[in-house]
Design an enzyme around this catalytic site. Structure first.
Site, PDB file in Angstrom:
ATOM      1  N   LYS A 117       6.558  -4.403  -3.834  1.00 15.84           N
ATOM      2  CA  LYS A 117       8.007  -4.262  -3.667  1.00 15.84           C
ATOM      3  C   LYS A 117       8.418  -4.271  -2.202  1.00 15.84           C
ATOM      4  O   LYS A 117       9.456  -4.828  -1.858  1.00 15.84           O
ATOM      5  CB  LYS A 117       8.485  -2.978  -4.334  1.00 15.84           C
ATOM      6  CG  LYS A 117       9.989  -2.882  -4.320  1.00 15.84           C
ATOM      7  CD  LYS A 117      10.532  -2.196  -5.521  1.00 15.84           C
ATOM      8  CE  LYS A 117      12.024  -2.353  -5.615  1.00 15.84           C
ATOM      9  NZ  LYS A 117      12.448  -3.673  -6.080  1.00 15.84           N
ATOM     10  N   TRP A 155      -2.629  -2.796  -1.709  1.00 17.06           N
ATOM     11  CA  TRP A 155      -2.262  -4.203  -1.843  1.00 17.06           C
ATOM     12  C   TRP A 155      -3.074  -4.912  -0.779  1.00 17.06           C
ATOM     13  O   TRP A 155      -2.806  -4.779   0.416  1.00 17.06           O
ATOM     14  CB  TRP A 155      -0.765  -4.380  -1.605  1.00 17.06           C
ATOM     15  CG  TRP A 155      -0.258  -5.748  -1.910  1.00 17.06           C
ATOM     16  CD1 TRP A 155       0.192  -6.208  -3.119  1.00 17.06           C
ATOM     17  CD2 TRP A 155      -0.117  -6.847  -0.998  1.00 17.06           C
ATOM     18  NE1 TRP A 155       0.585  -7.515  -3.009  1.00 17.06           N
ATOM     19  CE2 TRP A 155       0.405  -7.941  -1.728  1.00 17.06           C
ATOM     20  CE3 TRP A 155      -0.393  -7.023   0.361  1.00 17.06           C
ATOM     21  CZ2 TRP A 155       0.662  -9.171  -1.143  1.00 17.06           C
ATOM     22  CZ3 TRP A 155      -0.139  -8.252   0.942  1.00 17.06           C
ATOM     23  CH2 TRP A 155       0.388  -9.313   0.181  1.00 17.06           C
ATOM     24  N   LYS A 175      13.418 -14.880 -10.099  1.00 18.67           N
ATOM     25  CA  LYS A 175      13.140 -13.812 -11.063  1.00 18.67           C
ATOM     26  C   LYS A 175      12.149 -14.293 -12.114  1.00 18.67           C
ATOM     27  O   LYS A 175      11.184 -13.627 -12.446  1.00 18.67           O
ATOM     28  CB  LYS A 175      14.460 -13.422 -11.724  1.00 18.67           C
ATOM     29  CG  LYS A 175      14.829 -12.023 -11.954  1.00 18.67           C
ATOM     30  CD  LYS A 175      15.033 -11.082 -10.833  1.00 18.67           C
ATOM     31  CE  LYS A 175      14.238 -11.248  -9.594  1.00 18.67           C
ATOM     32  NZ  LYS A 175      14.601 -10.480  -8.460  1.00 18.67           N
ATOM     33  N   CYS A 191       0.842  -1.188   0.000  1.00 19.95           N
ATOM     34  CA  CYS A 191       0.000   0.000   0.000  1.00 19.95           C
ATOM     35  C   CYS A 191       0.885   1.249   0.000  1.00 19.95           C
ATOM     36  O   CYS A 191       1.928   1.288   0.640  1.00 19.95           O
ATOM     37  CB  CYS A 191      -0.941   0.092   1.190  1.00 19.95           C
ATOM     38  SG  CYS A 191      -2.097  -1.271   1.276  1.00 19.95           S
ATOM     39  N   GLU A 250       8.560 -14.943 -10.602  1.00 24.08           N
ATOM     40  CA  GLU A 250       7.819 -13.781 -10.094  1.00 24.08           C
ATOM     41  C   GLU A 250       7.331 -12.867 -11.210  1.00 24.08           C
ATOM     42  O   GLU A 250       6.286 -12.244 -11.060  1.00 24.08           O
ATOM     43  CB  GLU A 250       8.592 -13.016  -9.018  1.00 24.08           C
ATOM     44  CG  GLU A 250       9.787 -12.224  -9.471  1.00 24.08           C
ATOM     45  CD  GLU A 250      10.510 -11.501  -8.330  1.00 24.08           C
ATOM     46  OE1 GLU A 250       9.877 -11.135  -7.334  1.00 24.08           O
ATOM     47  OE2 GLU A 250      11.728 -11.319  -8.447  1.00 24.08           O
ATOM     48  N   ARG A 272       4.124  -0.411  -4.709  1.00 22.52           N
ATOM     49  CA  ARG A 272       3.797  -0.914  -3.371  1.00 22.52           C
ATOM     50  C   ARG A 272       2.480  -1.688  -3.332  1.00 22.52           C
ATOM     51  O   ARG A 272       2.141  -2.297  -2.323  1.00 22.52           O
ATOM     52  CB  ARG A 272       3.689   0.251  -2.382  1.00 22.52           C
ATOM     53  CG  ARG A 272       4.932   1.095  -2.308  1.00 22.52           C
ATOM     54  CD  ARG A 272       4.736   2.229  -1.338  1.00 22.52           C
ATOM     55  NE  ARG A 272       4.575   1.730   0.003  1.00 22.52           N
ATOM     56  CZ  ARG A 272       5.577   1.476   0.829  1.00 22.52           C
ATOM     57  NH1 ARG A 272       6.807   1.675   0.447  1.00 22.52           N
ATOM     58  NH2 ARG A 272       5.339   1.030   2.029  1.00 22.52           N
ATOM     59  N   GLU A 292      18.278 -17.350  -7.398  1.00 21.65           N
ATOM     60  CA  GLU A 292      17.787 -16.011  -7.721  1.00 21.65           C
ATOM     61  C   GLU A 292      17.211 -15.982  -9.154  1.00 21.65           C
ATOM     62  O   GLU A 292      16.186 -15.360  -9.401  1.00 21.65           O
ATOM     63  CB  GLU A 292      18.929 -14.987  -7.549  1.00 21.65           C
ATOM     64  CG  GLU A 292      18.610 -13.570  -7.961  1.00 21.65           C
ATOM     65  CD  GLU A 292      17.396 -12.950  -7.268  1.00 21.65           C
ATOM     66  OE1 GLU A 292      16.892 -13.504  -6.281  1.00 21.65           O
ATOM     67  OE2 GLU A 292      16.931 -11.914  -7.762  1.00 21.65           O
ATOM     68  N   HIS A 295      18.486 -36.898  -6.904  1.00 25.86           N
ATOM     69  CA  HIS A 295      17.739 -37.278  -5.697  1.00 25.86           C
ATOM     70  C   HIS A 295      16.281 -36.836  -5.777  1.00 25.86           C
ATOM     71  O   HIS A 295      15.625 -36.709  -4.749  1.00 25.86           O
ATOM     72  CB  HIS A 295      18.435 -36.700  -4.463  1.00 25.86           C
ATOM     73  CG  HIS A 295      19.849 -37.161  -4.335  1.00 25.86           C
ATOM     74  ND1 HIS A 295      20.167 -38.460  -4.021  1.00 25.86           N
ATOM     75  CD2 HIS A 295      21.024 -36.521  -4.536  1.00 25.86           C
ATOM     76  CE1 HIS A 295      21.499 -38.589  -4.015  1.00 25.86           C
ATOM     77  NE2 HIS A 295      22.026 -37.428  -4.327  1.00 25.86           N
ATOM     78  N   ASN A 353      -1.475   2.373   5.467  1.00 25.58           N
ATOM     79  CA  ASN A 353      -0.586   1.304   5.014  1.00 25.58           C
ATOM     80  C   ASN A 353      -0.174   0.522   6.248  1.00 25.58           C
ATOM     81  O   ASN A 353       0.299   1.111   7.218  1.00 25.58           O
ATOM     82  CB  ASN A 353       0.656   1.903   4.327  1.00 25.58           C
ATOM     83  CG  ASN A 353       1.747   0.874   4.144  1.00 25.58           C
ATOM     84  OD1 ASN A 353       1.460  -0.292   3.888  1.00 25.58           O
ATOM     85  ND2 ASN A 353       3.000   1.287   4.290  1.00 25.58           N
ATOM     86  N   GLY A 354      -0.378  -0.793   6.206  1.00 21.16           N
ATOM     87  CA  GLY A 354       0.006  -1.618   7.347  1.00 21.16           C
ATOM     88  C   GLY A 354      -1.119  -2.560   7.717  1.00 21.16           C
ATOM     89  O   GLY A 354      -2.027  -2.807   6.916  1.00 21.16           O
TER      90      GLY A 354
HETATM   91  C1  G6P Z   1       9.449  -8.391  -1.788  1.00 23.26           C
HETATM   92  C2  G6P Z   1      10.024  -7.948  -3.116  1.00 23.26           C
HETATM   93  C3  G6P Z   1      11.323  -8.705  -3.393  1.00 23.26           C
HETATM   94  C4  G6P Z   1      12.295  -8.501  -2.238  1.00 23.26           C
HETATM   95  C5  G6P Z   1      11.671  -8.915  -0.905  1.00 23.26           C
HETATM   96  C6  G6P Z   1      12.538  -8.496   0.257  1.00 23.26           C
HETATM   97  O1  G6P Z   1       9.009  -9.704  -1.873  1.00 23.26           O
HETATM   98  O2  G6P Z   1       9.093  -8.174  -4.145  1.00 23.26           O
HETATM   99  O3  G6P Z   1      11.907  -8.235  -4.592  1.00 23.26           O
HETATM  100  O4  G6P Z   1      13.435  -9.256  -2.467  1.00 23.26           O
HETATM  101  O5  G6P Z   1      10.412  -8.257  -0.744  1.00 23.26           O
HETATM  102  O6  G6P Z   1      12.591  -7.100   0.282  1.00 23.26           O
HETATM  103  P1  G6P Z   1      13.719  -6.242   0.937  1.00 23.26           P
HETATM  104  O7  G6P Z   1      13.297  -4.820   0.673  1.00 23.26           O
HETATM  105  O8  G6P Z   1      13.714  -6.574   2.391  1.00 23.26           O
HETATM  106  O9  G6P Z   1      15.001  -6.579   0.286  1.00 23.26           O
END
Ligand code: G6P
Length: 629
Positions: A624, A80, A498, A2, A501, A27, A494, A517, A106-107
């Site tokens: 994010k 969100w 990527k 949010c 997501e 957000r 990673e 395994h 937000n929260g």
């Molecule tokens: C969310 C974002 C990710 C990020 C994660 C941790 O899931 O979409 O891209 O890696 O949060 O966020 P931070 O700000 O703590 O690195």
């Protein structure tokens, strides 16, 4: 999660709010709304969907003459969803029974169910399923107790809330006034030439001012149309905070000619690495400098254990950091998901160094992990990208990565910056502990200085065309597997994150030695006779002691019908004989290979996402900054 924005001043508030919300969409983006102060009432407009849909609704209201003269005070929100589905009723702002109070939040209000039941018993009627709505009704009641004092009503309301919140509030009886407050959720207040603003994050206000203030938990700020701001601590005592100047500018928050932020941010990586390296090396004494760490050589050698806590992409950066810290510093290192760490009574002593990694500096689980570690007496070093973020206030020391603002939800440049910073940190700690000497450190630093140019090589049209071809080979698949060994395996974790997501193609990463395994059963045997059924396997195969073993793993996968896409060192003939799908990586030391190999994996994910028609900057269901548990 949010985004909130608030403005009061001498100019039209609508473009300020809508512009701010667009910049906060990273957000959350399932619904949006604004509350505008009109001469005798608060006018609320909300829409399910993105800020664009809200913008259209506001334009219609303007055309219909519903907003009267230019409103100069208002609040906005992009959501969100946490409590209640993303629909118009649950979109913010929320109001009380009288319609005089409007709140954006937000929260998460943890005690909302109890508060809601009590308010309902006292006759309040609710219009949404959100936790937020209780705040509007509480303010309504508290305002009746202290008529005319909105700040006091907010303060007494906030005292009843548990959980996390950043709030902006306006009231029909207080034209030209906004009240904002926060607890465990970010909020920045800014002073512009033509008014005052508040927002969840600086991108929303950077167009108007770079002079900002950060509030402490449960502080309240009252924003006045004439440009003044009153700050109060939780007891209601006025104070004057120190202004902070934001170093990046509007251009950084714009796409700058790129089709999406993700591509822009991928292309910024050479500069990010350059900035990360700048000033870190003392060539007289052959030392990597980490003054922020504020631990003496003695304290450093007293450290007997390191725990890295993080979430998502930052966690993957932590895994790479672990390998380097253990290899060079000869220290036991554990990497923990912050969400697990905080609930498992971890072993912590004064000799434990906890490294908390968070791009945003506001991830709820990481913040709680930091608080827990501090309470247990451990030394906490935060690695973050955001000045003024919560983590900077909770940790003992802070190292800032130099990624500058990152807007696309999928982390790219912040990941590379974290890995580069952890590489330098591992070398620094190893040197402090006497495990490596100045010559070793100088050599490493020299190699790191070559990274920006090598990343540029990975971003040329020819290099990206090869990646796009490989992406086209995989885009229709049901699942994709990533395999690697050592830091190659971590690079794969990673890479798979990527891909899933942003493209929604199911992807999993495995240490290549583990495929026999279990994971090898996922290869569709029909792929042996039908190329359309081949399961894509992305193999990170850079030069290392386990290179031959990786080739054997690739052949095992192919023998069962996989289509192997190999990331390999430029000029690798043996790989070229195994598969036509090769993405070349410039030659580099193995320890630095994640920094290079991650770049084509980011581009690969982006191409697959584009081919599958996904929005690469705003993937579904994600946000994010995850400021809720
Ligand atoms: C969310 C974002 C990710 C990020 C994660 C941790 O899931 O979409 O891209 O890696 O949060 O966020 P931070 O700000 O703590 O690195």
């Amino acid at each position: 999660m949010c985004g909130i924005v608030a403005f009061t001043g001498t100019v039209d508030t609508i473009p300020v709010l809508l512009g701010g919300l667009r910049r906060l969409e990273y957000r959350g983006y399932d619904s949006a709304g604004v509350a505008l102060q009109l001469p005798t009432e608060i006018k609320t407009i909300k829409r399910q969907g993105k800020v664009l849909q809200l913008h259209e609704a506001v334009d219609k209201a303007i055309a219909a003459g519903e907003l009267g003269q230019m409103p100069t005070t208002g609040i906005g929100h992009t959501r969100w969803a946490t409590h209640g589905i993303p629909n118009e009723a649950n979109a913010h702002p929320h109001s009380d029974c009288t319609g005089e109070v409007a709140v954006v939040h937000n929260g998460i209000i943890e005690n909302h169910a109890h508060l809601r039941a009590a308010l309902s018993e006292r006759g309040h009627r609710f219009f949404s399923q959100t936790d937020t709505e209780v705040i509007a009704h509480l303010i309504e009641e508290e305002y009746q107790a202290t008529p005319g004092d909105l700040a006091q009503a907010v303060r007494t309301t906030v005292a009843q809330l548990s959980g996390s919140f950043a709030l902006a509030i306006c009231h029909a009886k207080h034209p030209g006034v906004l009240v904002v407050t926060r607890n465990d959720s970010p909020l920045v207040v800014g002073k512009a030439a033509y008014g005052v603003l508040a927002a969840s994050d600086t991108p929303a206000i950077i167009e108007h001012t770079r002079r900002v203030y950060f509030l402490d938990d449960r502080d309240v700020a009252v924003l006045h149309q004439n440009g003044t701001i009153d700050f109060f601590d939780p007891a209601g005592t006025a104070y004057s905070p120190t202004a902070v100047t934001i170093e990046w500018d509007l251009e950084d928050a714009e796409r700058g000619g790129y089709p999406d932020f993700m591509l822009k941010e991928i292309h910024e990586q050479p500069k990010v690495i350059k900035d990360t390296l700048a000033g870190r090396f003392d060539d007289k004494n052959h030392q990597i400098l980490f003054e922020e760490l504020a631990l003496s050589a003695q304290e450093m050698s007293d450290v007997d254990r390191v725990i890295i806590v993080a979430c998502g992409t930052s966690y993957h950066a932590g895994l790479i950091g672990k390998d380097l810290l253990e290899a060079w510093g000869r220290l036991p290192v554990e990497v923990a998901y912050a969400s697990e760490f905080r609930y498992r009574n971890p072993l912590l002593t004064a000799q434990t160094l906890v490294i908390a990694i968070s791009q945003s500096g506001e991830t709820a689980d990481t913040l709680e992990a930091v608080k827990l570690a501090r309470r247990a007496g451990a030394h906490v070093l935060a690695i973050t990208n955001v000045v003024g973020s919560r983590i900077t206030m909770e940790a003992n020391n802070v190292v800032f990565i130099k990624a500058h603002i990152e807007i696309a939800v999928a982390a790219t440049k912040s990941f590379l910056a974290q890995v580069a910073q952890l590489t330098l940190l591992a070398a620094h700690i190893a040197q402090q502990r006497g495990e490596v000497d100045g010559r070793w450190v100088s050599e490493l630093y020299e190699h790191m200085q070559e990274l920006p140019a090598k990343i540029e090589e990975l971003l040329t049209d020819t290099a990206t065309a090869a990646i796009e071809r490989c992406a086209a080979e995989c885009a229709a698949a049901q699942t994709a597997l990533f395999i690697g060994r050592g830091v190659g395996a971590t690079t794969c974790y990673e890479g798979a994150l990527k891909l899933k997501e942003i493209s929604y193609l199911h992807a999993e990463a495995f240490a290549a030695g583990e495929i026999k395994h279990g994971p090898i059963a996922l290869i569709d045997p029909e792929g042996l006779s039908d190329p359309r059924r081949q399961t894509p396997v992305i193999a990170v195969t850079c030069q290392s002691a386990t290179y031959d073993k990786m080739l054997a793993n690739i052949e095992e996968m192919q023998a069962r019908g996989a289509k192997v896409i190999a990331l390999a060192t430029v000029g690798d003939e043996r790989i070229a004989q195994l598969t036509p799908y090769v993405i070349s990586i410039p030659k580099v030391r193995e320890c630095l290979s994640p920094i290079l190999a991650s770049v084509p994996l980011q581009l690969f994910a982006r191409f697959v996402a584009l081919i599958r028609g996904a929005n690469v900057d705003q993937p579904r269901n994600l946000a994010k900054s995850v400021t809720v548990e």
